[in-house]
Write an enzyme that holds these catalytic residues in place. Sequence first.
Site, mmCIF file in Angstrom:
data_model
loop_
_atom_site.group_PDB
_atom_site.id
_atom_site.type_symbol
_atom_site.label_atom_id
_atom_site.label_comp_id
_atom_site.label_asym_id
_atom_site.label_seq_id
_atom_site.Cartn_x
_atom_site.Cartn_y
_atom_site.Cartn_z
ATOM 1 N N LYS A 22 -2.718 13.565 13.412
ATOM 2 C CA LYS A 22 -2.816 14.624 12.523
ATOM 3 C C LYS A 22 -3.967 14.812 11.441
ATOM 4 O O LYS A 22 -4.510 15.761 11.218
ATOM 5 C CB LYS A 22 -1.563 14.783 11.902
ATOM 6 C CG LYS A 22 -1.287 15.775 10.625
ATOM 7 C CD LYS A 22 -0.100 15.499 10.031
ATOM 8 C CE LYS A 22 0.035 14.725 8.801
ATOM 9 N NZ LYS A 22 -0.733 15.243 7.641
ATOM 10 N N ASN A 23 -3.987 13.430 10.857
ATOM 11 C CA ASN A 23 -5.019 13.440 9.996
ATOM 12 C C ASN A 23 -6.597 13.609 10.144
ATOM 13 O O ASN A 23 -7.238 13.872 9.549
ATOM 14 C CB ASN A 23 -4.739 12.250 8.948
ATOM 15 C CG ASN A 23 -3.394 12.156 8.011
ATOM 16 O OD1 ASN A 23 -2.966 13.347 8.023
ATOM 17 N ND2 ASN A 23 -3.176 11.183 7.529
ATOM 18 N N CYS A 117 2.395 18.058 1.429
ATOM 19 C CA CYS A 117 3.558 16.826 1.031
ATOM 20 C C CYS A 117 3.207 16.377 -0.391
ATOM 21 O O CYS A 117 2.171 16.295 -0.978
ATOM 22 C CB CYS A 117 3.097 15.700 2.228
ATOM 23 S SG CYS A 117 4.366 15.144 3.000
ATOM 24 N N ARG A 123 -0.838 14.908 -7.098
ATOM 25 C CA ARG A 123 -1.918 14.579 -6.127
ATOM 26 C C ARG A 123 -3.271 15.336 -6.407
ATOM 27 O O ARG A 123 -3.648 16.192 -6.136
ATOM 28 C CB ARG A 123 -1.573 15.007 -4.626
ATOM 29 C CG ARG A 123 -0.485 14.222 -4.083
ATOM 30 C CD ARG A 123 -0.057 14.597 -2.845
ATOM 31 N NE ARG A 123 -0.953 13.922 -1.936
ATOM 32 C CZ ARG A 123 -0.695 14.004 -0.407
ATOM 33 N NH1 ARG A 123 0.231 14.515 -0.147
ATOM 34 N NH2 ARG A 123 -1.529 13.647 0.249
ATOM 35 N N ASP A 306 1.258 5.558 4.306
ATOM 36 C CA ASP A 306 2.037 6.440 5.250
ATOM 37 C C ASP A 306 3.130 5.650 6.073
ATOM 38 O O ASP A 306 3.967 6.363 6.868
ATOM 39 C CB ASP A 306 1.061 7.241 6.138
ATOM 40 C CG ASP A 306 0.716 8.320 5.320
ATOM 41 O OD1 ASP A 306 0.716 8.333 3.961
ATOM 42 O OD2 ASP A 306 -0.466 9.145 5.906
ATOM 43 N N ARG A 398 5.819 19.019 10.406
ATOM 44 C CA ARG A 398 4.559 18.940 10.211
ATOM 45 C C ARG A 398 3.648 17.893 10.873
ATOM 46 O O ARG A 398 2.547 18.175 10.939
ATOM 47 C CB ARG A 398 4.537 18.866 8.460
ATOM 48 C CG ARG A 398 4.882 20.158 7.769
ATOM 49 C CD ARG A 398 4.438 19.758 6.222
ATOM 50 N NE ARG A 398 3.071 18.686 6.090
ATOM 51 C CZ ARG A 398 2.917 17.819 5.447
ATOM 52 N NH1 ARG A 398 3.974 17.293 4.867
ATOM 53 N NH2 ARG A 398 1.936 17.323 5.478
HETATM 54 C C1 UD1 Z 1 -4.501 11.177 2.785
HETATM 55 C C2 UD1 Z 1 -3.434 11.214 3.972
HETATM 56 C C3 UD1 Z 1 -2.127 10.894 3.433
HETATM 57 C C4 UD1 Z 1 -2.064 9.346 2.940
HETATM 58 C C5 UD1 Z 1 -3.349 9.168 1.822
HETATM 59 C C6 UD1 Z 1 -3.461 7.503 1.682
HETATM 60 C C7 UD1 Z 1 -4.236 13.129 5.127
HETATM 61 C C8 UD1 Z 1 -4.270 14.782 5.333
HETATM 62 N N1 UD1 Z 1 -3.536 12.798 4.110
HETATM 63 O O1 UD1 Z 1 -4.186 11.965 1.813
HETATM 64 O O2 UD1 Z 1 -1.110 11.027 4.440
HETATM 65 O O3 UD1 Z 1 -0.843 8.993 2.240
HETATM 66 O O4 UD1 Z 1 -4.404 9.512 2.619
HETATM 67 O O5 UD1 Z 1 -3.753 7.136 3.057
HETATM 68 O O6 UD1 Z 1 -5.342 12.529 5.495
HETATM 69 N N2 UD1 Z 1 -6.797 10.293 -6.119
HETATM 70 C C9 UD1 Z 1 -7.440 10.742 -7.084
HETATM 71 N N3 UD1 Z 1 -8.515 11.778 -7.180
HETATM 72 C C10 UD1 Z 1 -8.637 12.433 -6.258
HETATM 73 C C11 UD1 Z 1 -8.189 12.162 -4.836
HETATM 74 C C12 UD1 Z 1 -7.275 11.169 -4.689
HETATM 75 O O7 UD1 Z 1 -7.266 10.187 -8.210
HETATM 76 O O8 UD1 Z 1 -9.391 13.276 -6.090
HETATM 77 C C13 UD1 Z 1 -5.875 9.247 -5.876
HETATM 78 C C14 UD1 Z 1 -4.543 9.844 -5.352
HETATM 79 O O9 UD1 Z 1 -3.586 10.104 -6.472
HETATM 80 C C15 UD1 Z 1 -4.073 8.289 -4.684
HETATM 81 C C16 UD1 Z 1 -5.371 7.703 -4.043
HETATM 82 O O10 UD1 Z 1 -6.295 8.358 -4.784
HETATM 83 O O11 UD1 Z 1 -3.271 7.713 -5.585
HETATM 84 C C17 UD1 Z 1 -5.429 8.091 -2.585
HETATM 85 O O12 UD1 Z 1 -5.486 9.443 -2.259
HETATM 86 P P1 UD1 Z 1 -6.384 9.934 -1.178
HETATM 87 O O13 UD1 Z 1 -6.692 8.637 -0.155
HETATM 88 O O14 UD1 Z 1 -7.281 10.856 -1.496
HETATM 89 O O15 UD1 Z 1 -5.242 10.814 -0.170
HETATM 90 P P2 UD1 Z 1 -5.070 12.301 0.448
HETATM 91 O O16 UD1 Z 1 -6.433 12.266 0.894
HETATM 92 O O17 UD1 Z 1 -4.589 13.076 -0.328
#
Ligand code: UD1
Length: 429
Positions: A22-23, A117, A123, A306, A398
């Site tokens: 999915k990701n 999610c 987030r 995850d 999803r």
């Molecule tokens: C992706 C995955 C999600 C998984 C996560 C971590 C997808 C679609 N989703 O989510 O299932 O749980 O990776 O493996 O691929 N953060 C910030 N600022 C930002 C972005 C992130 O502070 O701009 C923080 C977040 O709050 C979190 C951490 O960084 O604490 C990791 O987030 P991130 O790796 O970005 O997760 P996603 O890409 O949203």
Amino acid sequence: MEKFVIKGGKALFGEINVSGAKNAAVAILPATLLAKDVFVIENVPDIRDINSMLQILEEMGAKVNYITRSTVRIDTRHIDSKAVPYELTKNLRASYYLIGALLGMYSNAKVAMPGGCNFGGVRPIDLHLKGFSALGAVISTEGGMIMAKAPGLVGASIYFDKVSVGATINVMLAAVKARGVTVLENAAREPHIVDLANFLNLMGANIKGAGTDVIKIEGVSDLHGCDYSIIPDQIEAGTYMVAAAATQGDLTIKNVIPKHLEPISAKLRECGAIVEEYDDAIRVYATGRLHGCNIKTMPHPGFPTDMQPQFTVLLALCEGISIVTDSVWDNRFRYVDQLTRMGAQIQIEGKAAIVQGSAVLKGAPVRADDLRAGAAMIIAGLCAKGTTEIEDIIHIDRGYEDVIPKLTAVGATIARREFPDDNSVAKRA
Ligand code: UD1
């Protein structure tokens, strides 16, 4: 309202085929916007998030045809709208990848703030936006929309102060066609980042270092269509691995890349489960009572966040006390309330859950708070005595293709049923 109804207490035996990741797919599909051409993409999972993403592309003018259930032909030659439909994006977390892709293609993007999610906390996407700004885009937000605009993107050196999967992918999408060289430091290293980079390189991009924490992108002026097969879903595979161990069963999980599963395999072995690796399959079984272990989630190649809720169910059944720490998300233990309804003994202390093992789980009405929390409820229901009803299964749909037939084929008693709305756990709680 639809629910999953599980009659628990049966070990799972047999083989399960894992679907495409999915990701990876939610990043690769918007990447097709970076060229006006034809793509054939295989191993596309038939799940809600992917169907939403394909519908978005279609509404923007792409022609989307299914060659088989998992092979999609996407023709982006006649994209006539850069406007991303609001209704579809607001419920899809990964819709923010459309910003990177549109910015990369047209230097201009307007996309709704992402939904999807929600683990119970915020987030943020500040790192994505900082990356776009570093490439020269001007960002503004208005009426729930994010606008990004640049006269022309220019490569830059970007250091992420936190490892972020989403920011790494999004900035990569924006930078492939930027003028000059972009270097991403402290980049995320997840398998789906490598998959996206491989896809973009096949389109004609010049990306090196994906899978390490420094990614170098040399901008190219033109990209073209390609045929590509998406990697197997690491988390779907991990979910079934944990289900095998938790039910004291024996599952061979096929169409996987065992290397991607190493952090999960290592922890299952630490609990006493047997994990056998083959070229593209992995067998997990348990021959006796398992014992607990401590888990700390980390960016790849650490233990994936995850898989945290699913593994916590297993630890609740293992002997001894286990400590589960989530260092990626601040508030990813909301599902624990539901597990305690089933008899799990888990206490939350800040970013950690203290799991008192040897629980005897009993079926109960529970809720899928989010996608992976829903997967955890399924595993708990499979292990519990009696009947478990899971509501809010829209979250599970999803991300898990054919979860009912796949589990039924290996001996689970699980069905999707329609219930009147007034029977909800939320209303009774
Ligand atoms: C992706 C995955 C999600 C998984 C996560 C971590 C997808 C679609 N989703 O989510 O299932 O749980 O990776 O493996 O691929 N953060 C910030 N600022 C930002 C972005 C992130 O502070 O701009 C923080 C977040 O709050 C979190 C951490 O960084 O604490 C990791 O987030 P991130 O790796 O970005 O997760 P996603 O890409 O949203």
